[in-house]
Design an enzyme around this catalytic site. Structure first.
Site, PDB file in Angstrom:
ATOM      1  N   PHE A 123      16.848 -92.917   7.436  1.00  0.00           N
ATOM      2  CA  PHE A 123      17.801 -93.779   8.146  1.00  0.00           C
ATOM      3  C   PHE A 123      18.213 -93.044   9.432  1.00  0.00           C
ATOM      4  O   PHE A 123      18.425 -91.835   9.413  1.00  0.00           O
ATOM      5  CB  PHE A 123      19.007 -93.995   7.222  1.00  0.00           C
ATOM      6  CG  PHE A 123      19.985 -95.031   7.673  1.00  0.00           C
ATOM      7  CD1 PHE A 123      19.843 -96.349   7.288  1.00  0.00           C
ATOM      8  CD2 PHE A 123      21.089 -94.686   8.456  1.00  0.00           C
ATOM      9  CE1 PHE A 123      20.767 -97.306   7.678  1.00  0.00           C
ATOM     10  CE2 PHE A 123      22.015 -95.637   8.848  1.00  0.00           C
ATOM     11  CZ  PHE A 123      21.847 -96.952   8.456  1.00  0.00           C
ATOM     12  N   ASP A 192      20.460 -88.309   0.040  1.00  0.00           N
ATOM     13  CA  ASP A 192      21.229 -89.436   0.533  1.00  0.00           C
ATOM     14  C   ASP A 192      21.032 -90.582  -0.462  1.00  0.00           C
ATOM     15  O   ASP A 192      19.917 -91.078  -0.638  1.00  0.00           O
ATOM     16  CB  ASP A 192      20.741 -89.831   1.934  1.00  0.00           C
ATOM     17  CG  ASP A 192      21.582 -90.958   2.531  1.00  0.00           C
ATOM     18  OD1 ASP A 192      22.065 -91.804   1.748  1.00  0.00           O
ATOM     19  OD2 ASP A 192      21.742 -91.003   3.757  1.00  0.00           O
ATOM     20  N   TYR A 217      30.127 -98.851   0.222  1.00  0.00           N
ATOM     21  CA  TYR A 217      30.292-100.264   0.579  1.00  0.00           C
ATOM     22  C   TYR A 217      29.054-101.099   0.292  1.00  0.00           C
ATOM     23  O   TYR A 217      29.045-102.291   0.524  1.00  0.00           O
ATOM     24  CB  TYR A 217      30.711-100.415   2.048  1.00  0.00           C
ATOM     25  CG  TYR A 217      29.849 -99.669   3.044  1.00  0.00           C
ATOM     26  CD1 TYR A 217      28.628-100.184   3.453  1.00  0.00           C
ATOM     27  CD2 TYR A 217      30.254 -98.444   3.560  1.00  0.00           C
ATOM     28  CE1 TYR A 217      27.831 -99.491   4.355  1.00  0.00           C
ATOM     29  CE2 TYR A 217      29.471 -97.748   4.467  1.00  0.00           C
ATOM     30  CZ  TYR A 217      28.250 -98.274   4.861  1.00  0.00           C
ATOM     31  OH  TYR A 217      27.472 -97.582   5.731  1.00  0.00           O
ATOM     32  N   LYS A 218      27.982-100.453  -0.190  1.00  0.00           N
ATOM     33  CA  LYS A 218      26.770-101.203  -0.510  1.00  0.00           C
ATOM     34  C   LYS A 218      26.833-101.616  -1.985  1.00  0.00           C
ATOM     35  O   LYS A 218      27.668-102.438  -2.345  1.00  0.00           O
ATOM     36  CB  LYS A 218      25.548-100.357  -0.151  1.00  0.00           C
ATOM     37  CG  LYS A 218      25.448-100.156   1.365  1.00  0.00           C
ATOM     38  CD  LYS A 218      24.348 -99.198   1.795  1.00  0.00           C
ATOM     39  CE  LYS A 218      24.362 -99.048   3.320  1.00  0.00           C
ATOM     40  NZ  LYS A 218      23.535 -97.949   3.804  1.00  0.00           N
ATOM     41  N   ARG A 366      14.817-107.952   4.582  1.00  0.00           N
ATOM     42  CA  ARG A 366      15.225-107.239   3.368  1.00  0.00           C
ATOM     43  C   ARG A 366      16.052-108.154   2.472  1.00  0.00           C
ATOM     44  O   ARG A 366      16.980-108.822   2.932  1.00  0.00           O
ATOM     45  CB  ARG A 366      16.112-106.040   3.707  1.00  0.00           C
ATOM     46  CG  ARG A 366      15.476-104.950   4.502  1.00  0.00           C
ATOM     47  CD  ARG A 366      16.337-103.694   4.460  1.00  0.00           C
ATOM     48  NE  ARG A 366      17.771-103.971   4.698  1.00  0.00           N
ATOM     49  CZ  ARG A 366      18.723-103.046   4.624  1.00  0.00           C
ATOM     50  NH1 ARG A 366      18.432-101.809   4.285  1.00  0.00           N
ATOM     51  NH2 ARG A 366      19.979-103.358   4.865  1.00  0.00           N
TER      52      ARG A 366
END
Ligand SMILES: *Cc1c(COP(=O)(O)O)cnc(C)c1O
Length: 396
Positions: A123, A192, A217-218, A366
Site C-alpha cells: 500500500f 501490516d 475502520y475497515k 474491489r
C-alpha cells in the site's frame, strides 16, 4: 443460484449478527474500506459527549477511564489479533504507527543490519513511510515481491515490512511461514494487518510476530478515521525506543519532567493526547464481536468469496472481467478483485444500482466481504447486477 444463496443465508450461523449493524437495501461490499456502523455506537457516543465531556469534563480523565483508554481498547482488540494483554495500543493512524514501529525496529536490530525490506506490492503509505524511515536511520530500503521476501532476508536485514493481504488483488500471504523465515535470518517482522484484522483469525503471539500495525475502520468497523493499533511483542517492549516520544508515552506524564523516561509497557508507543471520541466509538464498535468466533468468520468469508467468484463466472459474459484474487483458499483474503478496463466507470454504474464496491487505479474493481453482515443472497445479486451492466442491459 439465488435459491442456493437463500438456503445458505437460512443456514448461516452468523446471519443474526447483521442486526448489530445499521444497514439498508444497498449491497454494501466496501467494508474493507469503511466498515458499516454498529448499532452499539450512536448511543454510546451521545453518552460520552453528554456525560463524560459535557458533565464530568476534566474529571473524565480519571473517572471515565480516558487516561488508559488506548491500552484498554488495545486489550479489548488483542483477542482478535491472537495477542495476550499488554502488547496492543490504540491511537494515531496506521501510517504514524508504521513510522514508529519501523524506526523502532531498526533501533532494536544490530547496527550491522543496514537494510529494510519492503513488500514490493505494498500500500502506498507504507512505502512512503518506509522511504522516510530508511533515510532517517541511514538504512537501505529494498523492495522485494512478497513471494521472494523469505529468500531475500539475510544477515544485513534489520526488518521486513509486509502486508498480510495485498490491498489491490486480495492475496493472503503466509504469515506464519514468512515470520519464521525472517526470524531464521535474524530479521524482525513488521506486519501490516489492515486487510486481515477482523477478517480472519490471527495468532500474533503464537506465530512469533515481532511487530504489527493495522487500521480499525475497515473490517473492525471502528468508524471513519478510527484510531489504528500497534502491536509490540512483549519480549521487545523493554528495549523498544520510539522515534516519537511524546509526553503520553512517558512513565509519568504529569510529573512534567524535562527528561524522557519511557513507560515500561506498551504505553510507551503513545505520543500525544488520545482522540477519545473516536476511541469511544471504536470501543463501542468492538461489541459487535462479542461471542464471535473468528474461525466461523473465516469460514463464511471463504464461502462468500467462493460464491461470488462462481456467480461472476456464471452470470458475467466470459472474458468481460478477469478475477485477480487467488482461487486457492490459503492465498485469499476477504475480498475479490476483478480487472476491467473501465473499472471506474463500471463502479459508478454499480453504485447507481445499489451495489457499493470500490475501485483502485488503473483497472481494479474491489468487492469486500464482511462476514458479520454480508449475506449470500446479496452476494449473488451483486454478481447479477455486474453481469447485467456488462451485457448492456438498460437500467429499470
Ligand atoms: C487502509 C490501509 C492503510 C491506511 O493507513 P492510514 O494511515 O490509517 O490511513 C495503510 N496500509 C494499508 C495496507 C491499508 O490497507
Amino acid at each position: 443460484m439465488i435459491a442456493r444463496a437463500e438456503a445458505l443465508d437460512a443456514a448461516d450461523p452468523l446471519r443474526p449478527l447483521r442486526e448489530r449493524f445499521v444497514l439498508d437495501d444497498t449491497v454494501y461490499l466496501d467494508g474493507n474500506s469503511l466498515g458499516a456502523l454498529p448499532r452499539s455506537v450512536p448511543g454510546r457516543m451521545a453518552e460520552v459527549v453528554a456525560e463524560e465531556w459535557g458533565r464530568l469534563r476534566i474529571r473524565s480523565w480519571t473517572e471515565s477511564g480516558w487516561d488508559s483508554a488506548p491500552e484498554r481498547v488495545g486489550d479489548r482488540l488483542a483477542p482478535l489479533l491472537g495477542a495476550a494483554p499488554g502488547q496492543v495500543v490504540v491511537g494515531d493512524s496506521t501510517s504514524v504507527n508504521l513510522f514508529k514501529l519501523l524506526v523502532g525496529a531498526v533501533r532494536l536490530a544490530d547496527d550491522a543490519r543496514d537494510e529494510i525490506l519492503l513488500d514490493a506490492e505494498t500500500f502506498p503509505t507504507d512505502r512512503y513511510v518506509a522511504e522516510s524511515a530508511a533515510r532517517m536511520t541511514g538504512r537501505r530500503l529494498r523492495a522485494v515481491p512478497a513471494a521472494d521476501l523469505a529468500r531475500a532476508a539475510g544477515p544485513r536485514t534489520a526488518v521486513a515490512l509486509v502486508n498480510h493481504v495485498d490491498y489491490r488483488v486480495g492475496e493472503l500471504r503466509d504469515l506464519p511461514a514468512l515470520t519464521a523465515a525472517l526470524r531464521e535470518a535474524g530479521a524482525l517482522s513488521l506486519w501490516d494487518l489492515c486487510h486481515s484484522a477482523g477478517a480472519l483469525p490471527l495468532a500474533l503471539d503464537r506465530d512469533g510476530v515481532d511487530l504489527a500495525v493495522g487500521c480499525t475502520y475497515k473490517y473492525l468497523n471502528g468508524g471513519p478515521g478510527a484510531p489504528a493499533f500497534a502491536y509490540v511483542r512483549s519480549a521487545h517492549l523493554p528495549r523498544f525506543d520510539t522515534p516519537l516520544p511524546g509526553w503520553w508515552g512517558h512513565s509519568e506524564p504529569f510529573a512534567m519532567s524535562p527528561e524522557y523516561a519511557p513507560h515500561a509497557g506498551i504505553r510507551r508507543l503513545r505520543v500525544g493526547s488520545p482522540d477519545l471520541l473516536s476511541m469511544a466509538a471504536l470501543e463501542a464498535a468492538l461489541e459487535a464481536w462479542d461471542g464471535v468466533e473468528l474461525a466461523a468468520v473465516r469460514a463464511k468469508s471463504l464461502a462468500l468469496t467462493d460464491l461470488f467468484l462462481e456467480a461472476v463466472d456464471a452470470l458475467v459474459e466470459p472474458g468481460a472481467v478477469e478475477p485477480l484474487t487467488p482461487a486457492e483458499h490459503a492465498r485469499r483474503g476477504s475480498q475479490v478483485s476483478l480487472r476491467h478496463a473501465d473499472a471506474a466507470g463500471l463502479l459508478e454504474r454499480l453504485v447507481a444500482r445499489g451495489v457499493v464496491a470500490d475501485h483502485r487505479p488503473p483497472d481494479v474493481l474491489r468487492f469486500g466481504f464482511t462476514p458479520l453482515y454480508t449475506g449470500f443472497t446479496e452476494t449473488v445479486r451483486a454478481a447479477a447486477t455486474l453481469g447485467a451492466l456488462l451485457a448492456g442491459e438498460e437500467e429499470r
